[in-house]
Design a protein around this motif. Structure first.
Motif, PDB file in Angstrom:
ATOM      1  N   UNK A  50       0.824  -1.213   0.000  1.00 26.22           N
ATOM      2  CA  UNK A  50       0.000   0.000   0.000  1.00 26.22           C
ATOM      3  C   UNK A  50       0.857   1.261   0.000  1.00 26.22           C
ATOM      4  N   UNK A  51       2.182   1.101  -0.114  1.00 26.44           N
ATOM      5  CA  UNK A  51       3.074   2.243  -0.191  1.00 26.44           C
ATOM      6  C   UNK A  51       3.267   2.976   1.129  1.00 26.44           C
ATOM      7  N   UNK A  52       2.980   2.310   2.242  1.00 30.55           N
ATOM      8  CA  UNK A  52       3.068   2.952   3.556  1.00 30.55           C
ATOM      9  C   UNK A  52       4.421   2.774   4.233  1.00 30.55           C
ATOM     10  N   UNK A  53       5.185   1.765   3.813  1.00 34.01           N
ATOM     11  CA  UNK A  53       6.541   1.539   4.325  1.00 34.01           C
ATOM     12  C   UNK A  53       7.435   1.199   3.134  1.00 34.01           C
ATOM     13  N   UNK A  54       8.736   1.509   3.231  1.00 32.52           N
ATOM     14  CA  UNK A  54       9.618   1.292   2.082  1.00 32.52           C
ATOM     15  C   UNK A  54      10.077  -0.149   1.885  1.00 32.52           C
ATOM     16  N   UNK A  55       9.923  -1.002   2.895  1.00 33.51           N
ATOM     17  CA  UNK A  55      10.406  -2.379   2.803  1.00 33.51           C
ATOM     18  C   UNK A  55       9.649  -3.225   3.827  1.00 33.51           C
ATOM     19  N   UNK A  66      -5.146  -4.704  15.024  1.00 34.94           N
ATOM     20  CA  UNK A  66      -4.149  -5.652  15.544  1.00 34.94           C
ATOM     21  C   UNK A  66      -2.946  -4.921  16.122  1.00 34.94           C
ATOM     22  N   UNK A  67      -2.442  -3.920  15.388  1.00 35.02           N
ATOM     23  CA  UNK A  67      -1.287  -3.173  15.883  1.00 35.02           C
ATOM     24  C   UNK A  67      -1.612  -2.478  17.204  1.00 35.02           C
ATOM     25  N   UNK A  68      -2.813  -1.921  17.325  1.00 36.35           N
ATOM     26  CA  UNK A  68      -3.210  -1.282  18.582  1.00 36.35           C
ATOM     27  C   UNK A  68      -3.248  -2.314  19.709  1.00 36.35           C
ATOM     28  N   UNK A  69      -3.810  -3.492  19.441  1.00 36.47           N
ATOM     29  CA  UNK A  69      -3.865  -4.545  20.458  1.00 36.47           C
ATOM     30  C   UNK A  69      -2.468  -5.018  20.854  1.00 36.47           C
ATOM     31  N   UNK A  70      -1.538  -5.020  19.898  1.00 35.04           N
ATOM     32  CA  UNK A  70      -0.165  -5.443  20.165  1.00 35.04           C
ATOM     33  C   UNK A  70       0.642  -4.384  20.912  1.00 35.04           C
ATOM     34  N   UNK A  71       0.078  -3.185  21.013  1.00 39.80           N
ATOM     35  CA  UNK A  71       0.822  -2.091  21.631  1.00 39.80           C
ATOM     36  C   UNK A  71       1.826  -1.458  20.698  1.00 39.80           C
ATOM     37  N   UNK A  72       1.667  -1.688  19.417  1.00 36.09           N
ATOM     38  CA  UNK A  72       2.574  -1.106  18.415  1.00 36.09           C
ATOM     39  C   UNK A  72       1.946   0.191  17.899  1.00 36.09           C
ATOM     40  N   UNK A  73       2.005   1.213  18.748  1.00 34.28           N
ATOM     41  CA  UNK A  73       1.294   2.472  18.498  1.00 34.28           C
ATOM     42  C   UNK A  73       1.753   3.176  17.225  1.00 34.28           C
ATOM     43  N   UNK A  74       3.043   3.092  16.927  1.00 40.34           N
ATOM     44  CA  UNK A  74       3.547   3.767  15.720  1.00 40.34           C
ATOM     45  C   UNK A  74       2.869   3.203  14.471  1.00 40.34           C
ATOM     46  N   UNK A  75       2.745   1.880  14.406  1.00 43.50           N
ATOM     47  CA  UNK A  75       2.084   1.259  13.249  1.00 43.50           C
ATOM     48  C   UNK A  75       0.586   1.551  13.245  1.00 43.50           C
ATOM     49  N   UNK A  76      -0.044   1.504  14.408  1.00 43.91           N
ATOM     50  CA  UNK A  76      -1.477   1.807  14.490  1.00 43.91           C
ATOM     51  C   UNK A  76      -1.731   3.246  14.030  1.00 43.91           C
TER      52      UNK A  76
END
Length: 174
Positions: free
Chosen positions: A52-57, A154-164
């Motif tokens: 989706x072009x949201x991260x480079x790799x 899922x990212x929010x549940x994992x505590x991965x706030x930057x990704x959420x």
């Protein structure tokens, strides 16, 4: 609505790094093998964000599989690559089937019946057919993509706030 992407979105294939090219080649091999074995699956996590072009790799392949298809998916991945030793996972993950494989130097995580525990509540994060939100064609193989809205949750549940947060601007149905 089904979306179609070219895996070279923004760059042509020849401009990809060797590592990206290897990951894309392995992804296409897995997609073809899953198609032939009639495994219902979708790409999630950083691979999904990449297309989706949201991260480079993306680091590895996160393969979300319908729970009834997990056995066939494990057989396919065992033929294509090497199962990696089971290791202790973070206790928040209560996934029914979690296996890791190495296929031509690329790590692939198989997840079926994914569940995440947060604040004493177990959240079912299993792949559902209706959460397959589109496809991308990689070296002639259709790669189903999981819903970005699911991965925001899922990212929010994992505590991965930057990704959420990266996904927070997207509409709920995306």
């Amino acid at each position: 609505m089904e979306q179609m992407f070219d895996f070279c979105q923004g760059m042509c294939y020849t401009e990809k790094t060797a590592a990206q090219a290897r990951k894309l080649t392995v992804l296409a091999r897995i997609a073809g093998a899953f198609r032939r074995a009639e495994v219902t699956w979708a790409l999630g996590a950083s691979g999904l964000l990449y297309f989706h072009g949201l991260v480079p790799d993306f680091r590895d392949l996160d393969l979300m599989v319908l729970l009834p298809d997990a056995g066939r998916a494990q057989e396919v991945l065992s033929r294509l690559g090497t199962p990696l030793p089971l290791k202790a996972n973070d206790p928040i993950y209560r996934t029914a089937v979690f296996r890791q494989y190495r296929v031509d130097g690329v790590d692939a995580d198989l997840m079926a019946g994914m569940a995440i525990e947060r604040d004493g509540i177990l959240y079912d994060c299993s792949l559902r057919r209706e959460d397959i939100a589109g496809t991308v064609t990689v070296l002639g193989e259709a790669v189903p993509l999981h819903s970005l809205a699911c991965w925001r949750r899922y990212y929010a549940l994992m505590g991965r706030e930057e990704r959420a947060e990266l996904l927070s601007h997207l509409p709920e149905h995306h």
